[in-house]
Design a protein around this motif. Structure first.
Motif, mmCIF file in Angstrom:
data_model
loop_
_atom_site.group_PDB
_atom_site.id
_atom_site.type_symbol
_atom_site.label_atom_id
_atom_site.label_comp_id
_atom_site.label_asym_id
_atom_site.label_seq_id
_atom_site.Cartn_x
_atom_site.Cartn_y
_atom_site.Cartn_z
ATOM 1 N N ILE A 65 21.864 29.653 -50.816
ATOM 2 C CA ILE A 65 22.630 29.859 -49.760
ATOM 3 C C ILE A 65 23.789 28.997 -49.529
ATOM 4 C CG2 ILE A 65 22.619 30.124 -47.026
ATOM 5 C CD1 ILE A 65 20.266 31.669 -48.574
ATOM 6 N N PRO A 66 25.119 29.524 -49.950
ATOM 7 C CA PRO A 66 26.184 28.918 -49.916
ATOM 8 C C PRO A 66 26.540 28.398 -48.537
ATOM 9 C CG PRO A 66 26.646 30.603 -51.350
ATOM 10 C CD PRO A 66 25.414 30.835 -50.582
ATOM 11 N N ARG A 67 27.162 27.188 -48.225
ATOM 12 C CA ARG A 67 27.444 26.582 -47.069
ATOM 13 C C ARG A 67 28.649 25.728 -46.766
ATOM 14 N NH1 ARG A 67 24.099 26.043 -42.037
ATOM 15 N NH2 ARG A 67 24.986 24.262 -41.141
ATOM 16 N N GLY A 68 29.365 26.202 -45.704
ATOM 17 C CA GLY A 68 30.556 25.016 -45.515
ATOM 18 C C GLY A 68 30.032 24.134 -44.461
ATOM 19 N N THR A 69 30.521 24.183 -43.357
ATOM 20 C CA THR A 69 29.963 23.654 -42.374
ATOM 21 C C THR A 69 29.217 24.125 -40.975
ATOM 22 O OG1 THR A 69 32.281 23.804 -41.038
ATOM 23 C CG2 THR A 69 31.987 21.736 -42.507
ATOM 24 N N GLY A 70 28.782 25.575 -41.374
ATOM 25 C CA GLY A 70 28.138 26.301 -40.546
ATOM 26 C C GLY A 70 28.552 26.711 -38.904
ATOM 27 N N THR A 71 29.934 26.816 -39.213
ATOM 28 C CA THR A 71 30.349 27.406 -37.878
ATOM 29 C C THR A 71 30.328 28.888 -37.779
ATOM 30 O OG1 THR A 71 32.602 27.442 -38.347
ATOM 31 C CG2 THR A 71 31.816 25.331 -37.747
ATOM 32 N N GLY A 72 29.790 29.544 -38.703
ATOM 33 C CA GLY A 72 30.034 31.051 -38.839
ATOM 34 C C GLY A 72 29.001 31.613 -37.625
ATOM 35 N N ALA A 131 39.924 29.409 -34.573
ATOM 36 C CA ALA A 131 39.917 28.598 -33.264
ATOM 37 C C ALA A 131 38.751 27.402 -33.613
ATOM 38 C CB ALA A 131 39.308 29.519 -32.243
ATOM 39 N N SER A 132 37.756 27.451 -34.650
ATOM 40 C CA SER A 132 37.116 26.469 -35.225
ATOM 41 C C SER A 132 37.748 25.337 -36.116
ATOM 42 C CB SER A 132 36.047 27.294 -35.876
ATOM 43 O OG SER A 132 36.459 27.906 -37.054
ATOM 44 N N MET A 133 39.170 25.591 -36.383
ATOM 45 C CA MET A 133 39.671 24.922 -37.448
ATOM 46 C C MET A 133 39.441 23.178 -37.424
ATOM 47 S SD MET A 133 43.348 25.100 -35.633
ATOM 48 C CE MET A 133 44.418 24.019 -36.491
ATOM 49 N N SER A 136 35.813 23.874 -39.128
ATOM 50 C CA SER A 136 35.274 24.767 -40.158
ATOM 51 C C SER A 136 35.982 24.414 -41.597
ATOM 52 C CB SER A 136 35.513 26.199 -39.859
ATOM 53 O OG SER A 136 36.819 26.591 -39.800
ATOM 54 N N SER A 137 35.282 24.713 -42.584
ATOM 55 C CA SER A 137 35.918 24.375 -44.065
ATOM 56 C C SER A 137 36.650 25.376 -44.560
ATOM 57 C CB SER A 137 34.807 24.302 -45.048
ATOM 58 O OG SER A 137 34.000 25.209 -45.262
ATOM 59 N N ILE A 138 37.463 24.746 -45.420
ATOM 60 C CA ILE A 138 38.437 25.654 -46.400
ATOM 61 C C ILE A 138 37.507 26.830 -46.912
ATOM 62 C CG2 ILE A 138 39.961 26.008 -48.287
ATOM 63 C CD1 ILE A 138 41.195 25.302 -45.592
HETATM 64 C C1 LIG Z 1 33.984 28.252 -31.517
HETATM 65 C C2 LIG Z 1 34.395 28.902 -32.706
HETATM 66 C C3 LIG Z 1 35.363 29.456 -32.822
HETATM 67 C C4 LIG Z 1 35.583 30.452 -34.088
HETATM 68 N N1 LIG Z 1 36.854 30.706 -34.298
HETATM 69 C C5 LIG Z 1 37.269 31.740 -35.163
HETATM 70 C C6 LIG Z 1 38.389 32.267 -35.191
HETATM 71 O O1 LIG Z 1 39.374 32.024 -34.615
HETATM 72 N N2 LIG Z 1 38.671 33.193 -36.720
HETATM 73 C C7 LIG Z 1 37.594 33.306 -37.477
HETATM 74 O O2 LIG Z 1 37.911 34.080 -38.473
HETATM 75 N N3 LIG Z 1 36.557 32.496 -37.277
HETATM 76 C C8 LIG Z 1 35.962 32.030 -36.198
HETATM 77 N N4 LIG Z 1 35.001 31.411 -35.961
HETATM 78 C C9 LIG Z 1 33.754 31.576 -37.147
HETATM 79 C C10 LIG Z 1 33.869 30.493 -38.208
HETATM 80 O O3 LIG Z 1 34.123 29.321 -37.810
HETATM 81 C C11 LIG Z 1 34.626 30.843 -39.459
HETATM 82 O O4 LIG Z 1 33.879 32.096 -39.892
HETATM 83 C C12 LIG Z 1 34.644 29.953 -40.420
HETATM 84 O O5 LIG Z 1 35.475 30.368 -41.405
HETATM 85 C C13 LIG Z 1 33.327 29.432 -41.219
HETATM 86 O O6 LIG Z 1 33.599 28.233 -41.786
HETATM 87 P P1 LIG Z 1 32.361 27.368 -42.244
HETATM 88 O O7 LIG Z 1 32.835 26.182 -43.092
HETATM 89 O O8 LIG Z 1 31.664 26.900 -41.052
HETATM 90 O O9 LIG Z 1 31.422 28.442 -42.992
HETATM 91 P P2 LIG Z 1 29.824 28.600 -42.897
HETATM 92 O O10 LIG Z 1 29.682 29.226 -41.410
HETATM 93 O O11 LIG Z 1 28.968 27.427 -43.428
HETATM 94 O O12 LIG Z 1 29.623 29.715 -43.982
HETATM 95 C C14 LIG Z 1 30.365 31.121 -43.597
HETATM 96 C C15 LIG Z 1 29.913 31.904 -44.677
HETATM 97 O O13 LIG Z 1 30.922 31.447 -45.767
HETATM 98 C C16 LIG Z 1 29.845 31.122 -46.870
HETATM 99 N N5 LIG Z 1 30.308 30.192 -47.561
HETATM 100 C C17 LIG Z 1 30.679 28.828 -47.022
HETATM 101 N N6 LIG Z 1 31.284 28.065 -47.792
HETATM 102 C C18 LIG Z 1 31.324 28.817 -49.087
HETATM 103 C C19 LIG Z 1 31.776 28.393 -50.285
HETATM 104 N N7 LIG Z 1 32.378 27.098 -50.661
HETATM 105 N N8 LIG Z 1 31.657 29.346 -51.362
HETATM 106 C C20 LIG Z 1 31.199 30.626 -51.130
HETATM 107 N N9 LIG Z 1 30.628 30.883 -49.858
HETATM 108 C C21 LIG Z 1 30.821 29.968 -48.833
HETATM 109 C C22 LIG Z 1 28.471 31.186 -46.442
HETATM 110 O O14 LIG Z 1 27.489 31.402 -47.306
HETATM 111 C C23 LIG Z 1 28.678 31.943 -45.286
HETATM 112 O O15 LIG Z 1 28.354 33.277 -45.512
HETATM 113 C C24 LIG Z 1 34.644 30.542 -34.877
HETATM 114 C C25 LIG Z 1 33.409 30.004 -34.653
HETATM 115 C C26 LIG Z 1 33.227 29.129 -33.523
HETATM 116 C C27 LIG Z 1 31.846 28.574 -33.614
#
Ligand SMILES: Cc1cc2nc3c(=O)[nH]c(=O)nc-3n(C[C@H](O)[C@H](O)[C@H](O)COP(=O)(O)OP(=O)(O)OC[C@H]3O[C@@H](n4cnc5c(N)ncnc54)[C@H](O)[C@@H]3O)c2cc1C
Length: 457
Positions: A65-72, A131-133, A136-138
């Motif tokens: 289960i690939p994971r960045g910072t879990g803001t999805g 909005a999670s910038m 959230s991870s690249i």
């Molecule tokens: C308050 C809030 C506001 C938000 N606003 C927006 C917004 O404006 N726009 C928007 O698009 N989203 C938004 N989101 C949703 C979320 O932040 C995005 O989807 C973000 O891109 C997820 O990044 P993450 O690092 O948290 O990934 P995660 O939640 O950890 O993972 C998201 C998905 O990416 C996969 N993944 C993660 N890292 C990798 C990697 N290195 N390689 C392959 N797969 C990977 C995971 O398996 C999962 O399927 C928001 C969420 C919150 C809580």
């Protein structure tokens, strides 16, 4: 006898079940998703460690289960039983900034806002701004093709991905596209990875495009509306009039009040919805006041109750900061499910009216905000108390997706499919497209170990 955990420990740092912090890696911010216990959480520190982990998982048929910072918010990184959660959070370095090429090479665990802060002193800008910038991870942004407030003008994450290093399901490390502005060798496999939600490969490095740092927005126009139809008219007429906002955001009164409560400010007594348009200079001879006045005229003509505008950058930042707070503020008050649908911009007024109808039909409060200029809305449903609360919220969630599809749109504009929308996606795309999806998945991940059960049913 070597145990599984012994073997994993040799490949990468890990957290074992029961260790401090282990539980923090089991889910994202979605509701209705139930994580099950993984074998371990792996915290690799290099591409070689990611490749070793994925190779081991492929050999042992263990889901990754690939994971960045879990803001999805769609369950993309929800753990499943017997899996390895592979968090790239320790791979968070900027490897190279090249101002002449206007490119930056980064590791996937880098936080979006940290990248912006690092390149700004060089007069450079990384535009995608979920909005999670701040959290959230690249890598997560790439895997979900994240959008944001200023994507109306600058485009989404996909538009900034030049080249990717990816570990596919066999454990092989691939470099997809060369780090050059133009490369049309073969099929565009890098584009397949963008938005693939961890089902085709683990992103271990990215070369991203930067642009010159734009000047601050010069006018912010805020129209307040009593009803949804005039909001739809204002959006259409703004573009018809040839105006070119860099952001055009919508916030309804339920969200306005939640943000006011969160900020401990007085509520929005007028119960109006708000359209916020930010205007930037597109030409040195532009008069921003003209664009501001023209936007004001469009909002008034469409039926706005009041229109205010400001040339202050601080005021613009404050309004956008409040807009970014919407989901955080509402979900601080109780479990809230975030929808994410998109429709052609010209259908946005009809979608807003449909959301009001769905709320009434299911006797729910639905708070709506979103990227109006992109036709991408986030109707958010606070789950009501009581035994049928989840069922009513789920029915409304499904009904809103159906309305978006009927208006020619999509069941997700930027949050991704994850677990919550896999069924809706498969119905919307139909058999032939789902077979193509499956074939692509099989080619990248023959053992089917990468994020199984997400995106594809
Ligand atoms: C308050 C809030 C506001 C938000 N606003 C927006 C917004 O404006 N726009 C928007 O698009 N989203 C938004 N989101 C949703 C979320 O932040 C995005 O989807 C973000 O891109 C997820 O990044 P993450 O690092 O948290 O990934 P995660 O939640 O950890 O993972 C998201 C998905 O990416 C996969 N993944 C993660 N890292 C990798 C990697 N290195 N390689 C392959 N797969 C990977 C995971 O398996 C999962 O399927 C928001 C969420 C919150 C809580």
């Amino acid at each position: 006898m070597t145990t599984t955990l012994d073997q994993l420990r040799r490949l990468s740092p890990i957290l074992e079940p029961g260790q401090d912090g282990f539980a923090d890696y089991l889910n994202d911010r979605s509701v209705w998703t139930a994580p099950a216990a993984p074998l371990a959480v792996a915290l690799p520190e290099s591409t070689a460690q990611v490749a070793a982990l994925v190779t081991w998982c492929a050999e042992h048929k263990v889901p990754v289960i690939p994971r960045g910072t879990g803001t999805g918010v769609s369950g993309g990184s929800t753990a499943r039983a017997g899996s390895i959660v592979l968090s790239v959070e320790r791979m968070d370095q900027i490897l190279q900034i090249d101002p002449a090429a206007r490119q930056v090479r980064v590791q996937p665990g880098l936080i979006n806002a940290d990248l912006r802060r690092a390149v700004e002193p060089m007069g450079l800008f990384y535009p995608p701004d979920p909005a999670s910038m701040a959290e959230s991870s690249i890598g997560g942004n790439i895997a979900t093709n994240a959008g944001g407030l200023f994507c109306l003008k600058y485009g989404v994450t996909r538009d900034y991905v030049i080249s990717l290093e990816v570990v596919i399901g066999t454990g092989e490390v691939l470099r997809l596209r060369r780090p050059v502005p133009k490369d049309v060798m073969g099929y565009d496999l890098a584009s397949l990875i963008v938005g693939s939600e961890g089902t085709l490969g683990v992103v271990t490095e990215a070369t991203l495009r930067l642009i010159p740092l734009p000047s601050d927005p010069v006018a912010t126009v805020m129209g307040r509306f009593d009803a949804m139809e005039p909001v739809g008219r204002a959006i259409e007429d703004l573009f018809r009039a040839g105006l070119d906002p860099i952001a055009l955001e919508f916030v309804d009164p339920v969200f306005m009040d939640a943000v006011a409560r969160y900020n401990q400010e007085p509520p929005n007594r007028a119960r109006t919805s708000v359209l916020i348009a930010q205007i930037a200079m597109t030409h040195p001879l532009d008069d921003p006041a003209n664009q501001g006045r023209a936007t004001e005229a469009v909002f008034r003509q469409a039926g706005a109750r009041t229109v205010e505008w400001s040339a202050s950058a601080a005021e613009a930042d404050r309004l956008m900061a409040d807009r970014r707070l919407c989901f955080t503020a509402l979900s601080a008050e109780g479990p809230t499910v975030s929808e994410d649908v998109s429709v052609p911009r010209t259908e946005l007024g009809r979608l807003l009216v449909a959301i009001e109808r769905v709320a009434a039909q299911h006797d729910l409060v639905i708070a709506t905000m979103g990227h109006a200029g992109d036709g991408n809305l986030h109707p958010c449903i606070p789950i009501p108390p009581g035994p049928d609360g989840d069922a009513r919220a789920q029915a409304a969630f499904d009904a809103i997706m159906a309305e978006a599809l009927a208006l020619g749109g999509s069941v997700t504009g930027e949050h991704g499919v994850g677990l919550l929308k896999a069924e809706a996606m498969s119905q919307a795309l139909g058999l032939t497209q789902m077979v193509l999806h499956r074939s692509i998945k099989q080619a990248f991940d023959p053992a089917g170990i990468l994020n199984p059960g997400k995106v594809l049913l």
